[in-house]
Design a protein around this motif. Structure first.
Motif, PDB file in Angstrom:
ATOM      1  N   TYR A 220      48.339  42.668  42.679  1.00 13.27           N
ATOM      2  CA  TYR A 220      47.400  41.727  42.044  1.00 13.27           C
ATOM      3  C   TYR A 220      48.013  41.254  40.737  1.00 13.27           C
ATOM      4  O   TYR A 220      49.011  41.828  40.262  1.00 13.27           O
ATOM      5  CB  TYR A 220      46.032  42.383  41.817  1.00 13.27           C
ATOM      6  CG  TYR A 220      46.052  43.478  40.778  1.00 13.27           C
ATOM      7  CD1 TYR A 220      46.542  44.745  41.067  1.00 13.27           C
ATOM      8  CD2 TYR A 220      45.592  43.244  39.470  1.00 13.27           C
ATOM      9  CE1 TYR A 220      46.579  45.749  40.122  1.00 13.27           C
ATOM     10  CE2 TYR A 220      45.632  44.245  38.512  1.00 13.27           C
ATOM     11  CZ  TYR A 220      46.125  45.485  38.838  1.00 13.27           C
ATOM     12  OH  TYR A 220      46.172  46.480  37.888  1.00 13.27           O
TER      13      TYR A 220
ATOM     14  N   GLU B 153      53.532  40.410  39.487  1.00 13.37           N
ATOM     15  CA  GLU B 153      52.325  41.097  39.967  1.00 13.37           C
ATOM     16  C   GLU B 153      52.483  42.622  39.914  1.00 13.37           C
ATOM     17  O   GLU B 153      53.604  43.136  39.916  1.00 13.37           O
ATOM     18  CB  GLU B 153      51.954  40.602  41.361  1.00 13.37           C
ATOM     19  CG  GLU B 153      53.063  40.702  42.362  1.00 13.37           C
ATOM     20  CD  GLU B 153      52.984  39.593  43.411  1.00 13.37           C
ATOM     21  OE1 GLU B 153      52.813  39.940  44.577  1.00 13.37           O
ATOM     22  OE2 GLU B 153      53.106  38.406  43.057  1.00 13.37           O
ATOM     23  N   ARG B 154      51.360  43.310  39.845  1.00 12.55           N
ATOM     24  CA  ARG B 154      51.326  44.785  39.718  1.00 12.55           C
ATOM     25  C   ARG B 154      50.870  45.426  41.022  1.00 12.55           C
ATOM     26  O   ARG B 154      50.122  44.831  41.792  1.00 12.55           O
ATOM     27  CB  ARG B 154      50.353  45.195  38.602  1.00 12.55           C
ATOM     28  CG  ARG B 154      50.626  44.613  37.203  1.00 12.55           C
ATOM     29  CD  ARG B 154      51.877  45.176  36.556  1.00 12.55           C
ATOM     30  NE  ARG B 154      53.084  44.514  37.047  1.00 12.55           N
ATOM     31  CZ  ARG B 154      54.321  45.002  36.909  1.00 12.55           C
ATOM     32  NH1 ARG B 154      54.528  46.138  36.307  1.00 12.55           N
ATOM     33  NH2 ARG B 154      55.350  44.339  37.384  1.00 12.55           N
TER      34      ARG B 154
ATOM     35  N   ALA C 233      47.975  40.854  36.858  1.00 13.66           N
ATOM     36  CA  ALA C 233      47.391  41.286  35.572  1.00 13.66           C
ATOM     37  C   ALA C 233      48.103  40.520  34.457  1.00 13.66           C
ATOM     38  O   ALA C 233      48.541  39.389  34.687  1.00 13.66           O
ATOM     39  CB  ALA C 233      47.543  42.796  35.436  1.00 13.66           C
TER      40      ALA C 233
ATOM     41  N   ASP D 251      40.700  38.324  39.159  1.00 12.34           N
ATOM     42  CA  ASP D 251      42.061  38.543  38.624  1.00 12.34           C
ATOM     43  C   ASP D 251      43.023  37.479  39.141  1.00 12.34           C
ATOM     44  O   ASP D 251      43.195  37.316  40.353  1.00 12.34           O
ATOM     45  CB  ASP D 251      42.565  39.936  39.011  1.00 12.34           C
ATOM     46  CG  ASP D 251      41.786  41.024  38.302  1.00 12.34           C
ATOM     47  OD1 ASP D 251      41.719  40.980  37.064  1.00 12.34           O
ATOM     48  OD2 ASP D 251      41.222  41.902  38.987  1.00 12.34           O
TER      49      ASP D 251
ATOM     50  N   ARG E 215      43.262  37.119  33.304  1.00 16.24           N
ATOM     51  CA  ARG E 215      44.455  37.958  33.460  1.00 16.24           C
ATOM     52  C   ARG E 215      44.269  39.052  32.436  1.00 16.24           C
ATOM     53  O   ARG E 215      44.189  38.779  31.244  1.00 16.24           O
ATOM     54  CB  ARG E 215      45.733  37.167  33.215  1.00 16.24           C
ATOM     55  CG  ARG E 215      46.207  36.512  34.514  1.00 16.24           C
ATOM     56  CD  ARG E 215      47.384  35.621  34.320  1.00 16.24           C
ATOM     57  NE  ARG E 215      48.633  36.362  34.273  1.00 16.24           N
ATOM     58  CZ  ARG E 215      49.808  35.820  34.566  1.00 16.24           C
ATOM     59  NH1 ARG E 215      49.899  34.556  34.920  1.00 16.24           N
ATOM     60  NH2 ARG E 215      50.906  36.536  34.486  1.00 16.24           N
ATOM     61  N   GLY E 216      44.165  40.300  32.908  1.00 14.49           N
ATOM     62  CA  GLY E 216      43.722  41.370  32.016  1.00 14.49           C
ATOM     63  C   GLY E 216      42.299  41.038  31.618  1.00 14.49           C
ATOM     64  O   GLY E 216      41.463  40.762  32.480  1.00 14.49           O
TER      65      GLY E 216
END
Ligand code: G3P
Ligand code: MG
Length: 357
Positions: free
Chosen positions: A223, A230-231, A225, A26, A31-32
């Motif tokens: 991280y 960032e999430r 995504a 990731d 990304r995703g």
């Protein structure tokens, strides 16, 4: 035939490489679900010219070293293969929860609960745990355990569909350990049920008792995504659970986290890279031991996880930081500076190949 021929032609024993690469996923390769930073092209450069891009034409040993997960390594290898356009062995996939398989002996027949997105119970069953329920399945055994369930339009309450080795009603069996396999989906329900399990010695609704062990696959605060910023990751969930648990329970939550930056993860990756090298060069190796890899490269996007881990692991690890994920700075990271900073994974592979070949 073509593969074998080209390997014999291009990869005599003396040329088997003395370096290997560990790719973060990731923020470096994806990304995703979308490839980023020229990742398919970067990986293809690690093979001899081939139509198949399979282990038999692999030139440079590499592994995926991710803190993510949620599906068994075999399934993840297949998914990554489709996303990145190369054939990947399950051996090459090291996920945050991969070390959980070392705990099988300890909990082989005990009831354990596995939480997180994807197929957490499947992951644990594949590792050999015989009596495992996902947190979804486990929670559905207790009527009214989540008072907010009726407002969660997206969930269907379902009975346990994994009978497995379960001989008695799971509600009356003691949960011996909890494994957070991947990022939890329903934080409110999961925090509630995990507090129930942990406070009661594994018997929700009963009296306070000794806390059973809880294992986290990683401790990533955040991280990268698809969203630009960032999430929150599993480390954020751990903090939320721990803060609440510590307020409602006399003793602080005891837990174990796996994943990068732990030095064990890097030691294991080194061993796996050697195994990958052996698989790739098996037919042309003149027998005897494979010499140790002299340089190991960690390509990551998160300074406090990927770079910190490679730095702590020390020689022969070398850290390369990309700007496609958590790190977005111009210069190097101040607290955990990488050996090299590049824009993307394609540039990282280019750097390694120029240096080594
Ligand atoms: O949930 C995944 C995330 O915590 C980290 O993944 O591939 O960047 O180690 P990765
Ligand atoms: Mg990453």
């Amino acid at each position: 035939h073509l593969n074998l021929f080209s390997r014999r032609l291009h990869a005599p024993t003396s040329q088997s490489p003395s370096f290997g690469i560990a790719f973060d996923i990731d923020g470096v390769l994806l990304r995703g679900d979308s490839p980023i930073g020229g990742s398919p092209q970067a990986l293809k450069r690690l093979y001899y010219d081939s139509a198949t891009y399979s282990i038999s034409s692999l030139k440079i040993p590499y592994v995926f070293l991710t803190n993510g997960g949620g599906v068994p390594e075999s399934k993840r290898a297949e998914e990554l293969g489709k996303q990145l356009g190369v054939n990947i062995l399950p051996l090459q996939v090291i996920q945050g929860h991969t070390p959980f398989r070392e705990l099988v002996k300890r909990y082989e027949n005990d009831l354990i609960v596995a939480a997180g997105k994807g197929e957490p119970a499947n992951v644990m069953s594949e590792y050999g745990f015989k009596n495992v329920l996902s947190l979804d399945e486990y929670a559905s055994c207790f009527e009214n355990i989540d008072p907010l369930a009726q407002y969660k339009k997206w969930t269907k309450m379902r009975a346990v569909d994994r009978q497995m080795a379960l001989t008695t009603d799971p509600c009356s069996q003691r949960v011996r350990a909890v494994f957070i396999v991947s990022d939890p989906v329903d934080w409110s329900r999961d925090i509630q049920v995990l507090c129930d399990i942990l406070r009661t010695g594994g018997l929700p609704g009963r009296e306070i008792a000794h806390q059973p062990p809880i294992y986290f696959a990683n401790d990533d605060l955040a991280y990268q995504a698809l969203f630009p910023a960032e999430r929150l990751g599993m480390g954020a969930f751990r903090i939320a659970l721990e803060s609440i648990f510590n307020r409602i329970h006399p003793n602080n939550m005891e837990y174990t986290s796996f994943g990068k930056p732990s030095p064990f993860v890097f030691k294991n990756a080194e061993n796996v890279l050697t195994q990958v090298l052996q698989s790739a060069y098996n037919n042309v190796q003149a027998g005897g031991e494979t010499p140790p890899l002299k340089s190991l490269y960690m390509i990551g996007d998160n300074p406090s996880v990927d770079v910190k881990g490679a730095r702590q692991a020390g020689h022969p690890w070398f850290s390369i930081l990309t700007r496609t994920g958590v790190f977005k700075g111009k210069e190097n990271h101040a607290e955990y500076p990488a050996d090299v900073v590049v824009d993307c994974v394609e540039e990282a592979v280019d750097y390694i190949l120029r240096k080594e070949c």
